[in-house]
Design a protein around this motif. Structure first.
Motif, PDB file in Angstrom:
ATOM      1  N   THR A  52      35.778  52.181  43.686  1.00 18.05           N
ATOM      2  CA  THR A  52      36.653  51.106  43.266  1.00 18.05           C
ATOM      3  C   THR A  52      38.010  51.481  43.830  1.00 18.05           C
ATOM      4  N   ILE A  53      38.364  50.713  44.196  1.00 13.89           N
ATOM      5  CA  ILE A  53      39.709  51.037  45.241  1.00 13.89           C
ATOM      6  C   ILE A  53      40.862  50.326  44.545  1.00 13.89           C
ATOM      7  N   ARG A  54      41.744  51.450  44.356  1.00 11.86           N
ATOM      8  CA  ARG A  54      43.612  50.965  43.825  1.00 11.86           C
ATOM      9  C   ARG A  54      44.138  50.107  44.995  1.00 11.86           C
ATOM     10  N   THR A  55      44.939  49.046  45.025  1.00 19.66           N
ATOM     11  CA  THR A  55      45.915  48.732  45.726  1.00 19.66           C
ATOM     12  C   THR A  55      47.388  49.029  44.863  1.00 19.66           C
ATOM     13  N   ASP A  56      48.773  48.778  45.993  1.00 17.80           N
ATOM     14  CA  ASP A  56      49.549  48.430  45.950  1.00 17.80           C
ATOM     15  C   ASP A  56      50.413  47.414  46.090  1.00 17.80           C
ATOM     16  N   SER A  57      50.973  46.346  46.203  1.00 20.72           N
ATOM     17  CA  SER A  57      51.661  45.691  46.796  1.00 20.72           C
ATOM     18  C   SER A  57      53.227  44.974  45.882  1.00 20.72           C
ATOM     19  N   ASP A  58      53.752  44.992  46.396  1.00 21.06           N
ATOM     20  CA  ASP A  58      55.185  44.290  45.848  1.00 21.06           C
ATOM     21  C   ASP A  58      55.472  42.850  46.297  1.00 21.06           C
ATOM     22  N   ILE A  59      54.520  42.236  46.047  1.00 18.42           N
ATOM     23  CA  ILE A  59      54.349  40.796  45.616  1.00 18.42           C
ATOM     24  C   ILE A  59      53.381  40.596  45.502  1.00 18.42           C
ATOM     25  N   SER A  60      53.136  38.822  44.452  1.00 18.92           N
ATOM     26  CA  SER A  60      52.179  39.235  43.109  1.00 18.92           C
ATOM     27  C   SER A  60      50.986  38.400  44.084  1.00 18.92           C
ATOM     28  N   VAL A  61      50.092  39.257  43.038  1.00 15.86           N
ATOM     29  CA  VAL A  61      48.619  39.173  43.589  1.00 15.86           C
ATOM     30  C   VAL A  61      47.594  38.182  43.277  1.00 15.86           C
ATOM     31  N   ASP A  62      47.164  37.817  44.321  1.00 17.92           N
ATOM     32  CA  ASP A  62      46.509  36.246  44.263  1.00 17.92           C
ATOM     33  C   ASP A  62      45.086  37.061  44.171  1.00 17.92           C
ATOM     34  N   VAL A  63      44.371  37.227  43.557  1.00 22.64           N
ATOM     35  CA  VAL A  63      42.544  36.832  43.139  1.00 22.64           C
ATOM     36  C   VAL A  63      41.923  36.908  43.665  1.00 22.64           C
ATOM     37  N   GLY A  64      41.735  35.207  43.949  1.00 22.73           N
ATOM     38  CA  GLY A  64      40.791  34.623  44.708  1.00 22.73           C
ATOM     39  C   GLY A  64      41.382  34.808  46.170  1.00 22.73           C
ATOM     40  N   ALA A  65      42.696  35.155  46.863  1.00 23.21           N
ATOM     41  CA  ALA A  65      42.867  35.268  48.313  1.00 23.21           C
ATOM     42  C   ALA A  65      42.051  36.420  48.828  1.00 23.21           C
ATOM     43  N   TYR A  66      42.321  37.198  47.694  1.00 26.03           N
ATOM     44  CA  TYR A  66      42.056  38.692  48.117  1.00 26.03           C
ATOM     45  C   TYR A  66      40.225  38.219  47.888  1.00 26.03           C
ATOM     46  N   ARG A  67      39.532  37.855  46.564  1.00 28.29           N
ATOM     47  CA  ARG A  67      37.897  37.958  46.687  1.00 28.29           C
ATOM     48  C   ARG A  67      37.971  37.045  48.930  1.00 28.29           C
ATOM     49  N   ASP A  68      38.412  35.954  48.595  1.00 26.52           N
ATOM     50  CA  ASP A  68      38.004  35.070  50.114  1.00 26.52           C
ATOM     51  C   ASP A  68      38.351  36.235  51.558  1.00 26.52           C
ATOM     52  N   ALA A  69      39.354  36.702  51.254  1.00 25.28           N
ATOM     53  CA  ALA A  69      39.445  37.925  52.703  1.00 25.28           C
ATOM     54  C   ALA A  69      38.365  38.783  52.873  1.00 25.28           C
ATOM     55  N   LEU A  70      37.246  39.051  51.436  1.00 27.90           N
ATOM     56  CA  LEU A  70      36.652  40.118  51.555  1.00 27.90           C
ATOM     57  C   LEU A  70      35.645  39.657  51.680  1.00 27.90           C
ATOM     58  N   SER A  71      35.376  38.381  51.351  1.00 22.09           N
ATOM     59  CA  SER A  71      33.601  37.999  51.144  1.00 22.09           C
ATOM     60  C   SER A  71      33.274  37.735  52.220  1.00 22.09           C
ATOM     61  N   SER A  72      33.926  37.728  53.566  1.00 23.24           N
ATOM     62  CA  SER A  72      32.773  37.884  54.784  1.00 23.24           C
ATOM     63  C   SER A  72      31.864  39.303  55.153  1.00 23.24           C
ATOM     64  N   LEU A  73      32.753  39.882  54.640  1.00 25.21           N
ATOM     65  CA  LEU A  73      32.385  41.768  55.065  1.00 25.21           C
ATOM     66  C   LEU A  73      30.283  41.761  54.147  1.00 25.21           C
ATOM     67  N   ASP A  74      30.092  41.209  53.225  1.00 28.67           N
ATOM     68  CA  ASP A  74      28.980  41.136  52.534  1.00 28.67           C
ATOM     69  C   ASP A  74      28.645  42.661  51.577  1.00 28.67           C
ATOM     70  N   LEU A  75      29.547  42.191  50.955  1.00 29.62           N
ATOM     71  CA  LEU A  75      28.936  43.540  50.418  1.00 29.62           C
ATOM     72  C   LEU A  75      28.777  43.841  48.860  1.00 29.62           C
ATOM     73  N   GLY A  76      28.367  42.097  48.410  1.00 27.42           N
ATOM     74  CA  GLY A  76      27.736  42.048  47.455  1.00 27.42           C
ATOM     75  C   GLY A  76      28.745  42.237  45.841  1.00 27.42           C
ATOM     76  N   ASP A  77      28.293  42.838  44.868  1.00 29.80           N
ATOM     77  CA  ASP A  77      28.839  42.748  43.531  1.00 29.80           C
ATOM     78  C   ASP A  77      30.685  43.019  43.523  1.00 29.80           C
ATOM     79  N   VAL A  78      31.724  42.378  43.876  1.00 29.91           N
ATOM     80  CA  VAL A  78      32.707  42.630  43.843  1.00 29.91           C
ATOM     81  C   VAL A  78      33.836  42.190  43.185  1.00 29.91           C
ATOM     82  N   SER A  79      34.565  43.070  41.875  1.00 27.65           N
ATOM     83  CA  SER A  79      35.042  42.978  41.156  1.00 27.65           C
ATOM     84  C   SER A  79      36.717  43.175  41.458  1.00 27.65           C
TER      85      SER A  79
END
Length: 321
Positions: A52-79
Motif C-alpha cells: 500500500t502506497i500513500r501519496t499526497d498532492s496539492d491538486i485534486s486527484v484524478d484516479v483515472g489518470a493515476y491508473r493510466d499512468a501505472l497501466s504500462s508497468l503491468d502490476l496486476g491488481d491495482v486499487s
C-alpha cells in the motif's frame, strides 16, 4: 392510491413445488462448491498480500489518470482510492494498493521506484508519505479470520433462533443462511470478481438481511400456530408467507433500487461489495421463503404454544422481541 408490488390477500401455495425448488437449490450449492474448489476465488490484496502506497498532492486527484499512468508497468491488481484527511483538509490523499508480484513476498524497491517515476511524470508535485507491505503470513491470517467471522455469525444466529423459537426454526434459518453464503461464494468464483475484506463485510451483511426476512416470516408462523390450531402446518406456513409477502418484496425491491444505483454510479472501489449485496438480497429473499420454511415444514414444529414443552424452545421462546 397505495403502491402494491404484490396483490392484496394472496393465497399462493409456496410448497406446491418445494421438492423442485429444494433440489434446484441443492444443485446450485453443489455447483458453487465445485467451482470454488476447481476455479477458486480471485483474491484481492487483503488475502494475497501486497503493498500500500500513500501519496499526497496539492491538486485534486484524478484516479483515472493515476491508473493510466501505472497501466504500462503491468502490476496486476491495482486499487486506487482517494482518501479525505480531516486533519489536513486542503491536502489530497490517495491510497494505492498493489498486489504482491509473482515470486516476491512484497513489491520490490525497483517496482516502487518505477511507480514513483510514473506518477511524478503525471504530477511532479506528488509526495509519497508512506509505503507499507502485507506479506503472505498476514494475508493467511486474514483469510482464517474472515472464515471465523462468517462461521461465528452463523452460529450466533443458530443460538438466537433456538432461544427465540424452537430448534426446528433454528435449523431452517441456518440452512437458509448457509445456502446464501455458499451461493454468493459460488457466483464470485464463477465471475472472478475481486474477493477481499469488503466482500466478507458484504457476506456478514447478507447474513443479517436474510435472517431479518426469515425472522419476520417465523414470527408470523408462530402467531398463526397459536391462532389457527386446527390448520395443518403446511397451511399455516402458506398463510404466514402470504401475509408477510408484501412486506418482504417491498423491502427487497427498495433495497435493490439503492444498491443498483450504487453499482452503476459508485465506481470500481465499491462495485464488488455492492454486487455481493445485490446477489445476497435476491438469494436471501428467496431462501427465506423457499428454503427456511420448507425445512421447517419437513421437521415439524410444536403446535400448542399455550403449553410448556421442555424439549422445544428455550426459556426465552415466548418473548416477543
Amino acid at each position: 392510491m397505495r403502491l402494491r408490488l404484490v396483490p392484496k390477500d394472496t393465497k399462493w401455495d409456496f410448497f406446491k413445488t418445494s421438492t423442485l425448488t429444494m433440489g434446484f437449490s441443492a444443485l446450485l450449492m453443489v455447483a458453487s462448491l465445485v467451482l470454488f474448489f476447481m476455479q477458486g476465488l480471485n483474491y484481492g490484496i487483503d488475502f494475497k498480500g501486497g503493498t500500500t502506497i500513500r501519496t499526497d498532492s496539492d491538486i485534486s486527484v484524478d484516479v483515472g489518470a493515476y491508473r493510466d499512468a501505472l497501466s504500462s508497468l503491468d502490476l496486476g491488481d491495482v486499487s486506487i482510492t482517494e482518501v479525505f484527511d480531516p486533519a489536513i483538509p486542503d491536502l489530497h490523499v490517495t491510497q494505492i494498493r498493489i498486489e504482491a508480484q509473482e515470486g516476491d513476498e512484497a513489491v520490490t524497491t525497483d517496482t516502487i521506484a518505477n511507480i514513483k517515476s510514473a506518477l511524478q511524470a503525471y504530477e511532479p508535485s506528488i509526495k509519497f508519505a508512506a509505503v507499507e507491505s502485507v506479506g503472505p503470513k498476514v494475508s493467511g491470517e486474514l483469510v482464517w479470520t474472515a472464515i471465523e467471522a462468517v462461521v461465528a455469525a452463523i452460529l450466533a444466529v443458530l443460538f438466537y433462533i433456538w432461544l427465540r423459537f424452537e430448534w426446528q426454526f433454528s435449523v431452517g434459518a441456518v440452512a437458509a443462511l448457509v445456502h446464501d453464503v455458499v451461493l454468493t461464494i459460488g457466483i464470485f468464483s464463477m465471475v472472478q470478481i475481486k474477493f477481499d475484506l469488503a466482500i466478507i463485510a458484504a457476506l456478514l451483511t447478507i447474513v443479517g438481511y436474510s435472517l431479518n426476512d426469515t425472522v419476520v416470516v417465523f414470527d408470523r408462523v408462530r402467531e398463526n400456530l397459536r391462532k389457527f390450531k386446527k390448520l395443518s402446518l403446511k397451511d399455516v406456513l402458506n398463510l404466514s408467507i402470504n401475509e408477510t409477502l408484501s412486506r418482504t418484496v417491498m423491502t427487497s425491491v427498495t433495497t435493490l433500487i439503492a444498491l443498483v444505483a450504487m453499482f452503476v454510479l459508485g465506481g470500481d472501489v465499491i462495485r464488488g461489495f455492492v454486487f455481493a449485496m445485490i446477489w445476497g438480497v435476491i438469494v436471501g429473499t428467496y431462501s427465506s421463503v423457499f428454503i427456511a420454511s420448507a425445512i421447517l415444514l419437513r421437521l415439524g414444529v410444536k403446535r400448542d404454544w399455550s403449553k410448556q414443552n421442555p424439549e422445544a424452545g428455550g426459556q426465552y421462546a415466548d418473548i416477543d422481541a
